[in-house]
Motif scaffolding. Structure first.
Motif, PDB file in Angstrom:
ATOM      1  N   VAL A   1       3.169   3.721   1.498  1.00 20.54           N
ATOM      2  CA  VAL A   1       3.787   4.991   1.101  1.00 20.54           C
ATOM      3  C   VAL A   1       3.669   5.121  -0.408  1.00 20.54           C
ATOM      4  CG1 VAL A   1       5.904   6.353   1.013  1.00 20.54           C
ATOM      5  CG2 VAL A   1       5.432   4.918   3.017  1.00 20.54           C
ATOM      6  N   ARG A   2       3.095   6.240  -0.850  1.00 24.93           N
ATOM      7  CA  ARG A   2       3.036   6.557  -2.274  1.00 24.93           C
ATOM      8  C   ARG A   2       3.813   7.848  -2.508  1.00 24.93           C
ATOM      9  NH1 ARG A   2      -0.600   3.626  -5.190  1.00 24.93           N
ATOM     10  NH2 ARG A   2      -0.578   5.180  -6.857  1.00 24.93           N
ATOM     11  N   VAL A   3       4.764   7.792  -3.419  1.00 24.63           N
ATOM     12  CA  VAL A   3       5.576   8.952  -3.766  1.00 24.63           C
ATOM     13  C   VAL A   3       5.388   9.231  -5.248  1.00 24.63           C
ATOM     14  CG1 VAL A   3       7.891   9.940  -3.792  1.00 24.63           C
ATOM     15  CG2 VAL A   3       7.260   8.306  -1.995  1.00 24.63           C
ATOM     16  N   LEU A   4       4.924  10.424  -5.570  1.00 27.37           N
ATOM     17  CA  LEU A   4       4.680  10.826  -6.955  1.00 27.37           C
ATOM     18  C   LEU A   4       3.794   9.800  -7.676  1.00 27.37           C
ATOM     19  CD1 LEU A   4       8.250  12.129  -7.846  1.00 27.37           C
ATOM     20  CD2 LEU A   4       6.283  13.440  -7.040  1.00 27.37           C
TER      21      LEU A   4
ATOM     22  N   MET B   1      -5.792  20.184  -5.800  1.00 26.88           N
ATOM     23  CA  MET B   1      -4.365  19.889  -5.990  1.00 26.88           C
ATOM     24  C   MET B   1      -4.114  18.394  -5.807  1.00 26.88           C
ATOM     25  SD  MET B   1      -2.354  23.031  -4.150  1.00 26.88           S
ATOM     26  CE  MET B   1      -3.136  22.751  -2.562  1.00 26.88           C
ATOM     27  N   SER B   2      -3.243  17.849  -6.638  1.00 20.45           N
ATOM     28  CA  SER B   2      -2.964  16.422  -6.555  1.00 20.45           C
ATOM     29  C   SER B   2      -1.891  16.144  -5.498  1.00 20.45           C
ATOM     30  CB  SER B   2      -2.508  15.888  -7.910  1.00 20.45           C
ATOM     31  OG  SER B   2      -1.316  16.540  -8.321  1.00 20.45           O
ATOM     32  N   ALA B   3      -1.981  14.968  -4.878  1.00 10.79           N
ATOM     33  CA  ALA B   3      -1.017  14.576  -3.855  1.00 10.79           C
ATOM     34  C   ALA B   3       0.272  14.102  -4.513  1.00 10.79           C
ATOM     35  CB  ALA B   3      -1.600  13.489  -2.978  1.00 10.79           C
ATOM     36  N   VAL B   4       1.410  14.563  -3.998  1.00 10.44           N
ATOM     37  CA  VAL B   4       2.702  14.077  -4.477  1.00 10.44           C
ATOM     38  C   VAL B   4       3.307  13.081  -3.488  1.00 10.44           C
ATOM     39  CG1 VAL B   4       3.169  16.172  -5.802  1.00 10.44           C
ATOM     40  CG2 VAL B   4       3.966  16.010  -3.444  1.00 10.44           C
ATOM     41  N   LEU B   5       2.767  13.062  -2.273  1.00  8.39           N
ATOM     42  CA  LEU B   5       3.278  12.160  -1.242  1.00  8.39           C
ATOM     43  C   LEU B   5       2.143  11.758  -0.316  1.00  8.39           C
ATOM     44  CD1 LEU B   5       5.769  10.890   0.287  1.00  8.39           C
ATOM     45  CD2 LEU B   5       5.781  12.988   1.644  1.00  8.39           C
ATOM     46  N   GLU B   6       2.034  10.451  -0.045  1.00  6.82           N
ATOM     47  CA  GLU B   6       1.003   9.953   0.866  1.00  6.82           C
ATOM     48  C   GLU B   6       1.581   8.851   1.748  1.00  6.82           C
ATOM     49  OE1 GLU B   6      -3.156   9.750  -1.189  1.00  6.82           O
ATOM     50  OE2 GLU B   6      -1.647   9.307  -2.721  1.00  6.82           O
ATOM     51  N   LEU B   7       1.588   9.089   3.043  1.00  8.07           N
ATOM     52  CA  LEU B   7       1.921   8.068   4.030  1.00  8.07           C
ATOM     53  C   LEU B   7       0.631   7.698   4.742  1.00  8.07           C
ATOM     54  CD1 LEU B   7       4.745   9.417   3.524  1.00  8.07           C
ATOM     55  CD2 LEU B   7       5.262   8.903   5.923  1.00  8.07           C
ATOM     56  N   ARG B   8       0.327   6.392   4.815  1.00  4.05           N
ATOM     57  CA  ARG B   8      -0.907   5.930   5.436  1.00  4.05           C
ATOM     58  C   ARG B   8      -0.582   4.944   6.547  1.00  4.05           C
ATOM     59  NH1 ARG B   8      -2.791   9.691   3.826  1.00  4.05           N
ATOM     60  NH2 ARG B   8      -4.265  10.081   2.137  1.00  4.05           N
ATOM     61  N   ASP B   9      -0.801   5.383   7.802  1.00  2.94           N
ATOM     62  CA  ASP B   9      -0.636   4.515   8.979  1.00  2.94           C
ATOM     63  C   ASP B   9       0.700   3.774   8.935  1.00  2.94           C
ATOM     64  OD1 ASP B   9      -3.197   5.228   9.935  1.00  2.94           O
ATOM     65  OD2 ASP B   9      -4.116   3.738   8.619  1.00  2.94           O
ATOM     66  N   VAL B  10       1.760   4.497   8.700  1.00  2.65           N
ATOM     67  CA  VAL B  10       3.087   3.903   8.534  1.00  2.65           C
ATOM     68  C   VAL B  10       3.726   3.618   9.893  1.00  2.65           C
ATOM     69  CG1 VAL B  10       5.444   4.401   7.812  1.00  2.65           C
ATOM     70  CG2 VAL B  10       3.547   4.848   6.250  1.00  2.65           C
ATOM     71  N   THR B  11       4.174   2.385  10.064  1.00  2.75           N
ATOM     72  CA  THR B  11       5.026   2.039  11.197  1.00  2.75           C
ATOM     73  C   THR B  11       6.355   1.540  10.644  1.00  2.75           C
ATOM     74  OG1 THR B  11       4.264  -0.257  11.333  1.00  2.75           O
ATOM     75  CG2 THR B  11       3.036   1.367  12.606  1.00  2.75           C
ATOM     76  N   PHE B  12       7.380   1.658  11.466  1.00  5.73           N
ATOM     77  CA  PHE B  12       8.710   1.203  11.050  1.00  5.73           C
ATOM     78  C   PHE B  12       9.427   0.626  12.257  1.00  5.73           C
ATOM     79  CE2 PHE B  12      13.280   1.966  10.203  1.00  5.73           C
ATOM     80  CZ  PHE B  12      13.401   1.192   9.050  1.00  5.73           C
ATOM     81  N   ARG B  13       9.923  -0.591  12.096  1.00  9.19           N
ATOM     82  CA  ARG B  13      10.656  -1.254  13.181  1.00  9.19           C
ATOM     83  C   ARG B  13      12.075  -1.539  12.725  1.00  9.19           C
ATOM     84  NH1 ARG B  13       5.759  -4.024  12.836  1.00  9.19           N
ATOM     85  NH2 ARG B  13       4.296  -3.505  14.521  1.00  9.19           N
ATOM     86  N   ARG B  14      13.003  -1.345  13.648  1.00  6.86           N
ATOM     87  CA  ARG B  14      14.403  -1.655  13.393  1.00  6.86           C
ATOM     88  C   ARG B  14      14.935  -2.461  14.564  1.00  6.86           C
ATOM     89  NH1 ARG B  14      16.678   3.305  13.116  1.00  6.86           N
ATOM     90  NH2 ARG B  14      16.399   3.497  10.857  1.00  6.86           N
ATOM     91  N   GLN B  15      15.456  -3.649  14.281  1.00  8.94           N
ATOM     92  CA  GLN B  15      15.996  -4.540  15.305  1.00  8.94           C
ATOM     93  C   GLN B  15      15.004  -4.727  16.452  1.00  8.94           C
ATOM     94  OE1 GLN B  15      19.762  -2.713  16.316  1.00  8.94           O
ATOM     95  NE2 GLN B  15      20.791  -3.559  14.497  1.00  8.94           N
ATOM     96  N   GLY B  16      13.756  -4.938  16.072  1.00  5.08           N
ATOM     97  CA  GLY B  16      12.717  -5.213  17.059  1.00  5.08           C
ATOM     98  C   GLY B  16      12.140  -3.996  17.741  1.00  5.08           C
ATOM     99  N   LYS B  17      12.706  -2.813  17.500  1.00  5.30           N
ATOM    100  CA  LYS B  17      12.208  -1.591  18.137  1.00  5.30           C
ATOM    101  C   LYS B  17      11.362  -0.803  17.157  1.00  5.30           C
ATOM    102  CE  LYS B  17      13.686   2.677  20.426  1.00  5.30           C
ATOM    103  NZ  LYS B  17      14.843   3.503  20.853  1.00  5.30           N
TER     104      LYS B  17
END
Length: 267
Positions: A61-64, A1-17
């Protein structure tokens, strides 16, 4: 089955947090994922990546098949179905018109836009399949919360997405309406077998029976991820919610209740 969504080692910062810490996730076509965790766990942030609404601070992040940061986002978003019970509609559109806004990707019908006959037919087919037959001409303000939920599922599916996002779809529903909506979601496994879905909730009772996989988050970190039967367990759910929770699974549905601590460990 093919991937429709792939997150790889995702970090997210908002206002330094740092809100997310190295989250990875792969969703393949036909899989139905639950995204679980307490309030503030980072579920909404992850869903923002899935819907091409948010860019990661680091990671990819890969989407579709398209990598965020290298694709025109508006076009990509129109290929993703999104069900949000907080849909901000203020106009008294009919059920049919609400469903058709899934084609335009707007809350209201754009001025001077007219759907093609094939698009109207597709909307009516979905309205019937999802249990709203005979209600196509009824207007949004007159609908029950359960009927609105099913209309929003039809709206998300009318653009024939490969990825369906359900953001706490049972919010505001009583028990009967919740069960009717979950039956509708389960039905998609037959009517739209290739569509992958991600459902966000913090209540195990709101997981459809067709759920195949789960991602448990706490404090922006992955507690556990994988097939739902080995991920949604007493130990993992207790760790994610930082409280002893006893998980039960019967007839394809999950339930949870507080458990006693035994010798300092989770039961």
């Amino acid at each position: 089955m093919s991937a429709v969504l792939e997150l790889r080692d995702v970090t997210f910062r908002r206002q330094g947090k740092e809100i997310l810490h190295e989250v990875s996730l792969t969703v393949c076509e036909g899989e139905h994922w639950a995204l679980l965790g307490p309030n503030g766990a980072g579920k909404s942030t992850v869903l923002g990546f899935c819907g091409a609404l948010t860019h990661p601070t680091t990671g990819s992040v890969r989407v579709l098949g398209e990598q965020l940061g290298r694709v025109e986002l508006q076009a990509l978003r129109r290929t993703i179905g999104h069900v949000d019970p907080r849909h901000p509609l203020r106009s008294p559109l009919t059920v049919r018109e609400v469903v058709l806004t899934g084609i335009t990707g707007t809350v209201d019908l754009p001025p001077r836009w007219r759907p093609a006959p094939a698009e109207v037919s597709a909307a009516d087919d979905l309205i019937a399949v999802l249990g709203l037959g005979g209600k196509a001409e009824e207007r949004w303000p007159t609908l029950s919360q359960g009927e609105r939920g099913r209309a929003l599922v039809a709206r998300a599916l009318v653009c024939e997405p490969r990825l369906l996002l359900l953001d706490e779809p049972s919010t505001g529903l009583d028990v009967a309406a919740r069960e009717q909506l979950l039956e509708t979601i389960d039905l998609l496994d037959e009517t739209h077998p290739g569509v992958a879905s991600i459902l966000v909730t913090h209540h195990l009772e709101e997981l459809p029976a067709t759920t195949t996989h789960a991602l448990l988050l706490a404090g922006g970190r992955v507690v556990s991820a994988g097939p739902v039967g080995t991920t949604v367990t007493t130990a993992n759910v207790s760790a994610a919610f930082d409280h002893p929770i006893e998980v039960h699974h019967q007839d394809g549905r999950f339930s949870a209740r507080a458990a006693r601590r035994l010798s300092g460990a989770f039961a």
